[in-house]
Design a protein around this motif. Structure first.
Motif, short mmCIF file in Angstrom:
data_model
loop_
_atom_site.label_atom_id
_atom_site.label_comp_id
_atom_site.label_asym_id
_atom_site.label_seq_id
_atom_site.Cartn_x
_atom_site.Cartn_y
_atom_site.Cartn_z
N ILE A 140 -2.46 2.34 4.17
CA ILE A 140 -2.94 1.23 3.33
C ILE A 140 -4.32 1.56 2.77
O ILE A 140 -4.61 1.26 1.61
CB ILE A 140 -2.93 -0.11 4.09
N GLN A 141 -5.14 2.23 3.57
CA GLN A 141 -6.46 2.61 3.03
C GLN A 141 -6.32 3.56 1.86
O GLN A 141 -7.00 3.42 0.84
CB GLN A 141 -7.30 3.27 4.12
N SER A 142 -5.43 4.53 2.00
CA SER A 142 -5.23 5.47 0.91
C SER A 142 -4.68 4.78 -0.33
O SER A 142 -5.02 5.11 -1.46
CB SER A 142 -4.26 6.57 1.32
N LYS A 143 -3.79 3.80 -0.09
CA LYS A 143 -3.24 3.09 -1.24
C LYS A 143 -4.31 2.28 -1.95
O LYS A 143 -4.43 2.30 -3.17
CB LYS A 143 -2.13 2.13 -0.76
N ILE A 144 -5.11 1.57 -1.15
CA ILE A 144 -6.08 0.66 -1.76
C ILE A 144 -7.22 1.43 -2.41
O ILE A 144 -7.66 1.09 -3.51
CB ILE A 144 -6.56 -0.37 -0.72
N THR A 145 -7.69 2.51 -1.75
CA THR A 145 -8.76 3.27 -2.39
C THR A 145 -8.21 4.21 -3.47
O THR A 145 -8.98 4.74 -4.26
CB THR A 145 -9.53 4.14 -1.37
N GLY A 146 -6.91 4.40 -3.52
CA GLY A 146 -6.32 5.22 -4.58
C GLY A 146 -6.21 6.69 -4.23
O GLY A 146 -5.62 7.46 -4.99
N ASN A 147 -6.77 7.09 -3.07
CA ASN A 147 -6.71 8.54 -2.79
C ASN A 147 -5.33 8.99 -2.29
O ASN A 147 -5.13 10.17 -2.01
CB ASN A 147 -7.82 8.97 -1.84
N LEU A 154 -11.82 7.13 -10.38
CA LEU A 154 -12.69 7.91 -9.52
C LEU A 154 -12.29 7.68 -8.07
O LEU A 154 -12.76 6.75 -7.44
CB LEU A 154 -14.13 7.44 -9.75
N VAL A 155 -11.36 8.49 -7.57
CA VAL A 155 -10.89 8.26 -6.20
C VAL A 155 -11.35 9.39 -5.28
O VAL A 155 -11.54 10.52 -5.71
CB VAL A 155 -9.35 8.14 -6.14
N PHE A 156 -11.54 9.05 -4.01
CA PHE A 156 -11.97 10.05 -3.04
C PHE A 156 -11.63 9.54 -1.65
O PHE A 156 -11.36 8.36 -1.46
CB PHE A 156 -13.48 10.31 -3.17
N ASP A 157 -11.63 10.44 -0.68
CA ASP A 157 -11.39 10.07 0.70
C ASP A 157 -12.71 10.08 1.45
O ASP A 157 -13.29 11.15 1.66
CB ASP A 157 -10.39 11.03 1.35
N PRO A 158 -13.21 8.92 1.83
CA PRO A 158 -14.56 8.85 2.41
C PRO A 158 -14.69 9.49 3.78
O PRO A 158 -15.79 9.60 4.30
CB PRO A 158 -14.82 7.34 2.50
N GLY A 206 4.91 4.55 15.01
CA GLY A 206 4.35 5.30 13.88
C GLY A 206 5.19 5.09 12.63
O GLY A 206 4.66 4.92 11.52
N THR A 207 6.50 5.08 12.82
CA THR A 207 7.40 4.85 11.69
C THR A 207 7.27 3.42 11.16
O THR A 207 7.20 3.21 9.94
CB THR A 207 8.85 5.12 12.13
N LEU A 208 7.21 2.45 12.09
CA LEU A 208 7.01 1.07 11.65
C LEU A 208 5.69 0.93 10.89
O LEU A 208 5.60 0.20 9.90
CB LEU A 208 7.00 0.12 12.86
N GLY A 209 4.67 1.64 11.36
CA GLY A 209 3.38 1.61 10.67
C GLY A 209 3.50 2.16 9.26
O GLY A 209 2.89 1.64 8.32
N LEU A 210 4.31 3.19 9.14
CA LEU A 210 4.52 3.78 7.82
C LEU A 210 5.23 2.78 6.91
O LEU A 210 4.84 2.57 5.75
CB LEU A 210 5.37 5.04 8.00
N ILE A 211 6.26 2.13 7.45
CA ILE A 211 6.97 1.12 6.66
C ILE A 211 6.02 0.00 6.24
O ILE A 211 5.97 -0.40 5.08
CB ILE A 211 8.16 0.54 7.46
N ALA A 212 5.23 -0.48 7.20
CA ALA A 212 4.29 -1.57 6.90
C ALA A 212 3.29 -1.12 5.85
O ALA A 212 2.96 -1.87 4.92
CB ALA A 212 3.58 -2.02 8.17
N ALA A 259 2.99 -3.09 2.41
CA ALA A 259 1.82 -3.95 2.19
C ALA A 259 1.01 -3.49 0.98
O ALA A 259 0.89 -2.29 0.72
CB ALA A 259 0.94 -3.95 3.44
N GLU A 260 0.50 -4.46 0.25
CA GLU A 260 -0.37 -4.13 -0.88
C GLU A 260 -1.81 -4.50 -0.60
O GLU A 260 -2.72 -4.09 -1.30
CB GLU A 260 0.12 -4.84 -2.14
N LYS A 261 -2.00 -5.33 0.42
CA LYS A 261 -3.36 -5.75 0.78
C LYS A 261 -3.51 -5.68 2.29
O LYS A 261 -2.53 -5.66 3.02
CB LYS A 261 -3.59 -7.21 0.35
N PHE A 262 -4.77 -5.69 2.72
CA PHE A 262 -5.01 -5.62 4.15
C PHE A 262 -4.45 -6.84 4.87
O PHE A 262 -3.98 -6.74 5.99
CB PHE A 262 -6.51 -5.49 4.44
N ASP A 263 -4.50 -8.02 4.23
CA ASP A 263 -4.01 -9.20 4.97
C ASP A 263 -2.49 -9.18 5.14
O ASP A 263 -1.98 -9.73 6.10
CB ASP A 263 -4.50 -10.54 4.40
#
Ligand SMILES: Nc1ncnc2c1ncn2[C@@H]1O[C@H](COP(=O)(O)OP(=O)(O)OP(=O)(O)O)[C@@H](O)[C@H]1O
Ligand SMILES: [Mg+2]
Lengths: 257, 298
Positions: free
Chosen positions: A81-88, B86-90, A155-161, A165-169
């Protein structure tokens, strides 16, 4: 298969290792608190396996497995989710990684975190274990098998979630309304034989129950259901969930719009 | 002619928005290709489909002859993309970021090439800095580096110079030119039209998901017949309102078919009693062409 996925696995491992304070130490302390509170208040009051095992001894494997499961889930879901939200996330979507490679790297890293935290909880709680706790430990390989399968499932369920999910909440909702109830109602803190029949029946639909029961079997040679049955249920769940996840990745569901 | 990127009847909708509405184009191997268009024209969507980040609704796209869906492994190996965002991994340092990116492509022992990239991008002394601590322009340079680690034949830059200072912009272009001269195919989107004019050989202009122009730069510039006049005046004569293409305060730009029209314009100013203080003839540049094509296509 190229070796690209090994780099992804390494990156995922490094990611939690770099913040070990939060990802390893904190959950170990949480589990320790559970142990202190529950064993102190319930030791001698709760009878498990007809009194053949003390409550603290019973609780320790439950807490270890609970930590394994929760942290495996936390690792893959929060990373994704962090990678999705930050775009990386594009950094892993651009290279020629197959769905299986992405799946393998995320799930193995989640298992890594789950097992490291579980190992930590085990070592720390041993300190509080009753004498002779490890004198038995008749079936360590069953314990290990359930730890591996359980962490793979979570780990798999985490991947599915994380994919869904599109947001942290939304992820927090998944965690609070699915993962948390299933873990707490799985027999971490009690043997289901002490439950009224209705809840006992319901518990049998909870795959987490089989993970914990099978894990505990390795420690005491005692369990609520035969370990082979648990292995079948847990192995089947792992396989089913893996196939679902691979299909989602194959389709690019929510990741490659 | 070898085709580096081929796009056929490409369509993509986001709900009611037709981001790409039947795109056809070929980029030849070794070209420096410009992809221009106003905001929302569909440039990034096209690039995302090329890179496998987005799935098309219809149509086919290939990179170096590899279909981006059926042969995605080869297609992605052949392509390097510098994303617009501008994306990066912090969690990681600059060097780790580049190493991982190379590793995802199955490449090991890439340190020598990574050192070279760092040097070219002026990042050598930031190699061990955490990504989070970099300025925006530096993060952009790392993105360029990440697109190059696997030495792709085709390099796509989606507005790489947004937020980058003049010095770096020059050195970045020198670097990209060098890559082009050594045989890499470059596809560039930018809103700085003078950049595209200076660098690109062929240019496609997109508007509302369609290709509205696809020409050699020279053809585009020369195909622009007529005269652009720059006049400093408070207003335009009513009869010439339709020829006014741009206005910057008191400075008015007219597109005229020929010099006879210029005489008529000046006459209109005289008879209308509007005084002008300055008058100049403009060379046609890409910006004029762009504005004219975008105006006509609407
Ligand atoms: N994920 C998405 N969901 C919904 N609409 C989208 C999405 N991505 C793009 N669009 C829409 O598709 C159209 C094309 O967008 P795109 O990003 O390709 O434009 P662009 O040419 O790159 O513009 P810019 O110059 O601003 O970067 C726009 O109308 C945009 O709003
Ligand atoms: Mg764009």
């Amino acid at each position: 298969m190229s070796s690209g996925w090994l780099t992804l696995l390494y990156k995922e491992l490094l990611r939690f290792w770099k913040v070990a304070f939060q990802t390893i130490l904190a959950p170990v302390i949480t589990a320790l608190l559970y142990l202190l509170i529950f064993s102190h208040t319930l030791e001698g009051r709760v009878s498990v396996y007809d009194g053949r095992v003390g409550y603290t001894a019973f609780l320790i494997p439950g807490l270890v497995m609970m930590s394994v499961l929760q942290n495996a889930f936390a690792n893959s879901s929060s990373s994704l989710i962090q990678s999705k939200i930050t775009g990386n996330l594009i950094f892993i979507l651009l290279p020629p990684l197959s769905p299986l490679e992405i799946f393998g790297a995320y799930v193995l890293a989640a298992m890594g975190r789950g097992l490291v935290v579980g190992g930590g909880v085990f070592l720390v709680t041993l300190w509080f274990a009753p004498p002779g706790f490890l004198a038995g430990f008749p079936h360590p390989f069953w314990t290990l098998a359930f730890a591996c399968l359980g962490s793979a499932i979570l780990g798999t369920l985490g991947l599915i979630a994380g994919i869904w999910a599109e947001k942290f909440d939304q992820l927090a909702a998944f965690q609070n309304f699915v993962i948390l109830p299933l873990t707490f109602l799985s027999g971490v803190f009690y043997s289901i034989h002490s439950l009224p029949p209705f809840w006992q029946g319901l518990s049998r639909f909870n795959p987490f129950f089989y993970m914990i029961d099978g894990f505990r079997y390795g420690f005491f040679g005692l369990s609520d259901v035969p370990p082979a049955t648990s292995l079948l249920v847990v192995g089947g769940s792992a396989l089913g969930l893996s196939l679902v996840t691979l299909l989602l990745l194959q389709r690019g569901y929510k990741l490659r719009q | 002619m070898t085709v580096a990127v081929s796009v056929r009847q490409l369509r993509k909708a986001f709900g009611p928005v037709r981001a790409l509405d039947g795109i056809d184009l070929d980029v030849r191997e070794g070209e420096f290709f410009g992809l221009l268009g106003p905001n929302g024209a569909g440039k990034t969507t096209l690039i995302s489909i090329l890179a496998g980040l987005t799935r098309a609704d219809a149509g086919a796209v290939s990179v170096m002859g590899y279909d981006v869906v059926a042969d995605y492994r080869q297609a992605r190996r052949s392509l390097g993309v510098v994303p617009q965002e501008l994306v990066f991994d912090p969690f990681f340092t600059v060097r780790e970021t580049l190493r991982f990116q190379a590793g995802y492509f199955g490449l090991r022992k890439t340190d020598a090439w990574i050192d070279e990239i760092l040097a070219k991008l002026g990042l050598t002394d930031k190699a061990h800095a955490n990504m989070r601590s970099l300025s925006g322009g530096m993060k952009r340079r790392v993105l360029v580096g990440q697109a190059l680690v696997h030495k792709p034949q085709v390099i796509v830059l989606d507005e790489p110079t947004a937020g980058v200072d003049v010095g770096l912009r020059q050195s970045l272009w020198a670097f990209v030119r060098e890559l082009n001269q050594s045989g890499h195919t470059i596809i560039l989107t930018t809103h700085y039209l003078e950049e595209a004019e200076e660098l690109c050989g062929r240019i496609a202009m997109l508007k509302e998901g369609r290709v509205v122009a696809l020409e050699e730069k020279q053809t585009l510039l020369h195909g622009y017949e007529g005269v652009t006049i720059r006049i400093t005046a408070p207003a335009a004569p009513a009869a010439f309102a339709g020829k006014l293409v741009r206005r910057e305060g008191d400075v008015l730009f007219f597109n005229l078919a020929n010099y006879a029209e210029l005489e008529q314009l000046l006459a209109a100013y005289r008879t209308g009693g509007i005084r002008f203080t300055d008058l100049a003839l403009q060379e046609a540049d890409l910006e004029d062409v762009f504005l004219r094509i975008m105006g006509r296509a609407s």
